[in-house]
Design an enzyme around this catalytic site. Structure first.
Site, PDB file in Angstrom:
ATOM      1  N   HIS A 240      44.501  35.025  -2.753  1.00  0.00           N
ATOM      2  CA  HIS A 240      45.794  35.139  -3.429  1.00  0.00           C
ATOM      3  C   HIS A 240      46.384  33.749  -3.670  1.00  0.00           C
ATOM      4  O   HIS A 240      46.206  32.842  -2.856  1.00  0.00           O
ATOM      5  CB  HIS A 240      46.751  35.960  -2.552  1.00  0.00           C
ATOM      6  CG  HIS A 240      48.030  36.327  -3.234  1.00  0.00           C
ATOM      7  ND1 HIS A 240      49.224  35.734  -2.931  1.00  0.00           N
ATOM      8  CD2 HIS A 240      48.280  37.222  -4.220  1.00  0.00           C
ATOM      9  CE1 HIS A 240      50.181  36.259  -3.690  1.00  0.00           C
ATOM     10  NE2 HIS A 240      49.645  37.167  -4.476  1.00  0.00           N
ATOM     11  N   SER A 443      36.714  49.687  -1.257  1.00  0.00           N
ATOM     12  CA  SER A 443      37.902  49.373  -2.035  1.00  0.00           C
ATOM     13  C   SER A 443      38.362  50.545  -2.877  1.00  0.00           C
ATOM     14  O   SER A 443      37.594  51.460  -3.188  1.00  0.00           O
ATOM     15  CB  SER A 443      37.540  48.178  -2.938  1.00  0.00           C
ATOM     16  OG  SER A 443      38.512  47.966  -3.913  1.00  0.00           O
TER      17      SER A 443
END
Lengths: 522, 522
Positions: A240, A443
């Site tokens: 991120h 995921s």
């Protein structure tokens, strides 16, 4: 390549010229109000305001000139505003902004109330109509949201009775300050729940409820730096952006590590980069769900790589950025377990993502032993300063406490299962329709080609990067919604690519050849 | 003396041994639940949970073993918990904490729902009762609050319709990201209002709504550092602790400047310290209302001092920390005007203080030209990253927009006047009762002797430091409430100091001899 952060050269920053030239468009109603409205009788009015209102007991030594006469600051000059107005009518082309749209074109200006507004109720009516229209747009926008990992399905009606309190958990969650309107008793309950989830004893953890995933990362990396002041930060390039912001803010040396096609950290490259700096401690960011591909770094392999390269446990600090999947992975059998029984230093997770919350928030858990590297006493608070922020939102802990109590570990497990199923379903529907897609095993993030049309992307609020877009399947994303989305995408693609002038993009370099279904790879 | 921040030596930190040894008390109800409750039929239950619920369409390739069987993490061992329980009954003396009280003694534990909770409604009832009791305590605590500068008087009922949306202004306020559930149009309206207040044109400012005063300071100092990477930070020793936290986080050299008795920065000392580092640019924090004494640094004198010491305008950056009085001073005639027409770089103010807001928030305004030193593009957001936080609370702008629209500049002026009057009234009542007190001319913070009794301090939620306490008179503090407070203080003092064994403390060194009314100075 090593990058020295925060020294002003900032080689990792994108070219500055891409983000300059943000034209400010002025709303047509921001021209100065007619003088009669602002000024008419303003001195009389001010005197009335100042003297006739029921303000209690004026001390003898009070100087009434203490307050200025006309509180309205001058507003910007006409030319600028006229420019803005004209541009809307197309007479003058407004300066373009480079990224996105400029909000000044549609902002709700704050206007000064007239003296008679209170009596006429006009102002209340105006504000109510703005809010009603806004509410309607929120309903519509919420309905079509797919791209960001926010669970929009929550009902906090039971907590609305608390909205009119100014709840502030300023300072440390475990030490009460003198400010009594707080929610620490709920915050600590929530923290205990997460410490148990990540297997750290109550008397060995410290943590707090943050404002967002970024605050968790800023805190985790800062703890790591205070433990190892000369440590080097390692993070995969798909981490991120807040991780690299932290490196810059904190003036840390940072090594970006390559990733596999899945988005996971490439531990071969990690090993090579570690080997270059064996003399310095290592601070590592491990992604429990990358932002774009939802890839889960293999925590066990990261630790093994450190050990094999000669880093003993007292020479590295691992922060796990679990903003996205930190609360999902504990329920997935094949996922590398995030646990403080392993040599990790901190874990953070967002509260507005999988849990769902009206405002952003997060949870940060670290080892009590580490926090003393960071904290200081603040007598003013009768507390200590170990958090990034000072005043802290006391409502967020209530939202989290409420949801955790209602759902429990078992409830979250059910939702994780539902998300994984639905993500599989979405991937299946996309590939059946000839649209290349990738879904990492652990995921619920489905990655596929970026739609041709920005309007479509905005309608479904897809997050995009380069040639790819993604949908993050959260608990509020139903099969029906996914069907609507895929049906519309198929329909639109027939238009975009129907005349064969345009081909669907190749996404092999993003999601791998085996997942790409472009002309070349299908 | 210069202090090198963030190098691990941290000489400005208080002794670490004062903040260690935080004993964790476990609530008596956190002992492990009886096995029958957690485990009884858990496999059956899990199977039912996993298979019978209406989860839509299971893809053929979905592996049901993906989800783990028992999602309940083990809880901490008995010994620890028993310890906690016993300590409450007094059989084992719990370890003491050094600062404040430990919240683990009264936390609301999150418990795992039973399978039949949904049917019986027991859980809902339990949670409702916890929340009702909590609400009652908030009412009581709100009623007696005096010490922190929070305006607790607001009514946001009109906004409760928006509480169940996940509103997130992630990224830059002026550039829309693809996430559609935001409130940027309100945020920019609020920012425009503040830019006008502080006299910066719409096309020359940048800003955003922060999570609290600390975030504003972290942002302002960071902008300063990015403009002058080798700049030295100057801040008076009565600056908010977040300023020194910023210096440490950002690894900046920091000079603490002395203060006058009023709490204002001592510009003689400032000049002397500037002279030591004429070769380096200066980054200065100017307090528009210090935390403890409500002192307003003289911005004009700070600028004059810089100029006289040879710092041209391109060699310094001023951040104005207006967390407390940033919104009050513009309405006070004698106050040094905070204006971007002067050579300042940024101003921040808190939103939950003078405005009043259910959760902490703030406003940060800086010059557009500076922000490019800080920002980078973030394609994932279709935005740029110029804020400290990533995800940002979209409700706070709505609260601010609502209040600014209702009150306007004139409404705030009235409230400022009321606060100044009431603060004068409080100071008058205290001194009439023989209690030494200080009230800075531009301030609504009344400083006086620290009450002898911690219970009294906690009841009225006074903020204390050393021998002094303060009341910050906000718009919700009425004359009646001040009378109640002073009456009770006088009554208590008669008890504390009645037998003449104890004398009221001398506070001359804190608030000056002329303000002190101790035996020696009265």
């Amino acid at each position: 390549m090593m990058e020295k952060m925060g020294d002003g050269s900032t080689p990792f920053w994108l070219p500055q010229n891409q983000i300059r030239g943000v034209a400010i468009h002025f709303p047509s109603n921001s021209a100065p109000p007619p003088p009669s409205k602002v000024m008419a009788g303003s001195i009389d009015m001010m005197l009335r305001d100042l003297n006739l209102d029921a303000v209690e007991s004026l001390p003898e030594d009070f100087d009434p000139t203490t307050v200025i006469n006309d509180p309205l600051p001058p507003i910007a000059n006409d030319a600028l505003h006229t420019n803005g107005v004209k541009s809307i009518n197309g007479k003058e082309k407004p300066r373009e902004i480079v990224l996105g749209r400029n909000v000044h074109t549609s902002c709700h200006e704050v206007t000064e109330p007239d003296a008679d507004d209170d009596d006429s109720g006009d102002r209340e009516a105006y504000m109510a109509s703005v809010l009603a229209r806004y509410r309607k747009s929120l309903v519509e926008r919420t309905k079509h949201h797919l791209g960001y990992p926010y669970n929009l399905d929550f009902d906090y009606g039971a907590l609305s009775q608390l909205q009119h309190f100014s709840i502030n958990n300023l300072g440390d969650p475990f030490i009460e300050s003198n400010y009594g309107v707080h929610s620490r008793q709920f915050e600590v309950g929530v923290l205990d729940w997460f410490a148990r989830l990540w297997e750290l004893e109550k008397n060995e953890y410290w943590g707090y409820i943050t404002n967002c995933g970024t605050e968790g990362n800023l805190h985790g990396i800062l703890v790591g730096r205070e433990v190892f002041p000369d440590g080097i930060l390692y993070a995969s390039c798909e981490s991120h952006y807040s991780i690299f912001k932290a490196a810059r803010m904190y003036r840390m040396d940072c090594e970006k590590v390559n990733t596999l096609v899945s988005g996971e950290i490439d531990c071969e490259d990690f090993k090579a980069k570690l080997s270059l700096h064996k003399d310095k401690p290592a601070i590592i960011n491990v992604n429990i769900g990358t932002t774009v591909k939802g890839a889960v770094d293999d925590l066990d392999l990261v630790i093994k790589t450190l050990e094999e390269t000669g880093f003993s446990h007292d020479r590295f600090y691992i922060h796990c950025d679990g903003a996205l999947f930190g609360l999902m992975m504990p329920f997935v059998k094949l996922a590398p377990k995030v646990s403080f029984k392993k040599p990790i230093g901190s874990v953070s997770v967002s509260g507005h993502k999988f849990v769902g919350c009206p405002m952003p928030c997060g949870v940060q858990i670290t080892r009590l032993e580490h926090i003393n590297a960071l904290s200081r006493n603040v007598e003013y608070l009768a507390s200590r300063d170990a958090t990034i922020m000072g005043s802290r939102n006391g409502h967020a802990p209530l939202f989290l406490w409420y949801t955790l109590n209602r759902k429990g570990y078992r409830g979250f497990q059910k939702e994780v299962q539902k998300c994984l199923r639905n993500a599989h379903y979405l991937k299946g529907r996309l590939t059946s329709a000839g649209i290349g897609a990738m879904l990492n095993e652990l995921s619920s993030t489905v990655v596929f080609e970026r739609p041709q049309d920005e309007e479509f992307t905005r309608k479904w609020q897809l997050a995009c990067q380069g040639s790819i877009a993604h949908v993050v399947v959260m608990p509020n994303i139903t099969i029906d919604k996914l069907d609507d989305f895929v049906d519309e995408l198929i329909e639109k693609r027939a238009v975009w690519y129907g005349n064969e002038k345009l081909q669907p993009p190749c996404v092999a370099s993003d999601i791998g050849e085996s997942n790409c279904l472009c002309v070349k790879h299908k």
